[in-house]
Design an enzyme around this catalytic site. Structure first.
Site, mmCIF file in Angstrom:
data_model
loop_
_atom_site.group_PDB
_atom_site.id
_atom_site.type_symbol
_atom_site.label_atom_id
_atom_site.label_comp_id
_atom_site.label_asym_id
_atom_site.label_seq_id
_atom_site.Cartn_x
_atom_site.Cartn_y
_atom_site.Cartn_z
ATOM 1 N N ASP A 56 77.170 34.333 25.041
ATOM 2 C CA ASP A 56 77.778 34.118 25.224
ATOM 3 C C ASP A 56 79.214 34.524 24.594
ATOM 4 O O ASP A 56 80.491 33.951 24.610
ATOM 5 C CB ASP A 56 78.598 33.069 26.641
ATOM 6 C CG ASP A 56 78.049 32.179 25.619
ATOM 7 O OD1 ASP A 56 77.025 31.614 24.057
ATOM 8 O OD2 ASP A 56 78.065 30.648 26.798
ATOM 9 N N SER A 57 78.709 34.121 23.115
ATOM 10 C CA SER A 57 79.167 34.360 21.420
ATOM 11 C C SER A 57 79.918 35.122 21.671
ATOM 12 O O SER A 57 80.822 35.952 20.361
ATOM 13 C CB SER A 57 78.165 34.707 20.099
ATOM 14 O OG SER A 57 77.188 35.114 20.613
ATOM 15 N N ASP A 95 72.690 35.892 28.536
ATOM 16 C CA ASP A 95 73.363 34.047 28.663
ATOM 17 C C ASP A 95 74.439 34.033 29.471
ATOM 18 O O ASP A 95 75.241 35.216 29.673
ATOM 19 C CB ASP A 95 74.036 33.989 26.560
ATOM 20 C CG ASP A 95 74.009 32.813 26.364
ATOM 21 O OD1 ASP A 95 73.511 32.192 27.087
ATOM 22 O OD2 ASP A 95 75.076 32.585 25.410
ATOM 23 N N LYS A 125 69.558 33.057 29.260
ATOM 24 C CA LYS A 125 69.302 31.572 28.937
ATOM 25 C C LYS A 125 70.510 30.436 28.988
ATOM 26 O O LYS A 125 71.319 31.129 29.541
ATOM 27 C CB LYS A 125 69.154 32.129 27.584
ATOM 28 C CG LYS A 125 70.011 31.061 26.428
ATOM 29 C CD LYS A 125 70.285 31.035 24.371
ATOM 30 C CE LYS A 125 71.421 30.907 24.358
ATOM 31 N NZ LYS A 125 72.643 30.195 24.310
ATOM 32 N N GLU A 127 71.917 26.951 29.086
ATOM 33 C CA GLU A 127 72.246 25.639 27.812
ATOM 34 C C GLU A 127 72.322 24.345 28.629
ATOM 35 O O GLU A 127 73.242 23.768 29.516
ATOM 36 C CB GLU A 127 73.977 25.184 27.366
ATOM 37 C CG GLU A 127 74.450 26.753 26.147
ATOM 38 C CD GLU A 127 75.728 26.661 25.535
ATOM 39 O OE1 GLU A 127 76.485 25.389 25.761
ATOM 40 O OE2 GLU A 127 75.652 27.334 24.908
ATOM 41 N N GLU A 195 69.619 24.704 18.733
ATOM 42 C CA GLU A 195 71.104 24.969 17.679
ATOM 43 C C GLU A 195 71.229 23.808 16.403
ATOM 44 O O GLU A 195 71.510 23.008 17.300
ATOM 45 C CB GLU A 195 71.734 24.871 18.361
ATOM 46 C CG GLU A 195 73.047 26.184 17.419
ATOM 47 C CD GLU A 195 74.173 27.126 18.257
ATOM 48 O OE1 GLU A 195 74.112 27.659 19.367
ATOM 49 O OE2 GLU A 195 74.622 27.725 17.247
#
Ligand code: KIV
Length: 277
Positions: A56-57, A95, A125, A127, A195
């Protein structure tokens, strides 16, 4: 000059989650990068990358936002579709965007299935490791949706934490991250991104769990490494945290090439008759 030369070490088989777990066992490092389009994904495939994350960057790199929070499920599907067109060998993981998996296990499950079905990726993925998230991961796992966890610095929580500082430096936070890694494994995650945490904590988690850890600013002991591609290729020049190594300086290369092109057009040097019909 750094280039992939087709070393005998490279294997041409399609990468699967099973392959990643074998790589952890044999100690072969897992090479990961982000990508958001087909052309870049094709180059990374041909360069020997094992896993491509449609991070999602993309909200920062592609859309120009200051955080990742505005990325939508539709954006994710759009970019992941492009990446799966370009990448054949690497495992492609999408993501899950902010608020696509936090509301309930049910919603997370449905959204993960939609992303996989419409984009052609091999897994998702997400978080964090709160209870509803763990429940969602179990359901996805039961339905055959591979899930990668993400602990330590979790950029979707920027408004809660107020900064992108390293996580797990104090013992209490380190213990929480360690326990979350165990919980993600228990819920069925196939790998975990770690991270911006101390190298010692990265090592401790990597040794304690059976699934692979993928580090980004988490030290050299993780089972694999990931970077945002535009950082490692030197396209993003203002962003330079300690964990980014620049393998090229493409910002300058592109700027110079485009500058020469603008001069050629203005000076009537392009196109020549040889470049015409
Ligand atoms: O969105 C992303 O690119 C990521 C990587 C930094 C792991 O989550």
């Amino acid at each position: 000059m750094l280039s992939y030369s087709g070393s005998s070490d490279y294997d041409h088989k399609k990468v699967t989650t099973l392959r990643l777990s074998e790589m952890k066992k044999t100690g072969r490092k897992i090479v990961c990068l982000t990508a958001y389009d087909a052309l870049t994904a094709k180059i990374f495939d041909e360069s020997g990358v094992d896993l491509i994350l449609v991070g999602d960057s993309l909200g920062n790199i592609f859309q120009g936002h200051s955080t990742t929070l505005r990325v939508t499920i539709e954006d994710t599907i759009y970019h992941t579709k492009a990446v799966t067109k370009g990448a054949k060998r690497p495992l492609v993981i999408a993501d899950m965007p902010f608020m696509s998996f936090q509301v309930s296990a049910d919603e997370a499950f449905r959204n993960a299935g939609r992303i996989m079905k419409e984009s052609g990726c091999a897994g998702v993925k997400l978080e964090g490791a709160s209870n509803p998230i763990l429940k969602g991961i179990s359901r996805m796992n039961d339905a055959g949706i591979p899930v990668m966890g993400h602990l330590g610095l979790t950029p979707q929580s920027i408004n809660k934490f107020g900064s992108y500082r390293a996580r797990g430096k104090d013992p209490q936070e380190a213990e929480q991250i360690f326990n979350d890694a165990l919980a993600l494994q228990e819920a069925g995650a196939f790998a975990i991104v770690l991270e911006k945490i101390p190298a010692e904590l990265g090592k401790k988690i990597t040794e304690a769990i059976e699934i692979p850890t993928i580090g980004i600013g988490a030290g050299p002991h993780c089972d694999g490494q990931i970077l945002v591609y535009s950082d490692m290729l030197g396209l993003t020049v203002e962003f330079s945290p300690r964990f980014v190594r620049r393998y090229a300086h493409l910002y300058d290369v592109i700027k110079e090439a485009v500058h020469v092109y603008t001069e050629d057009v203005r000076d009537h040097n392009f196109p020549s008759l040889d470049e015409s019909y």
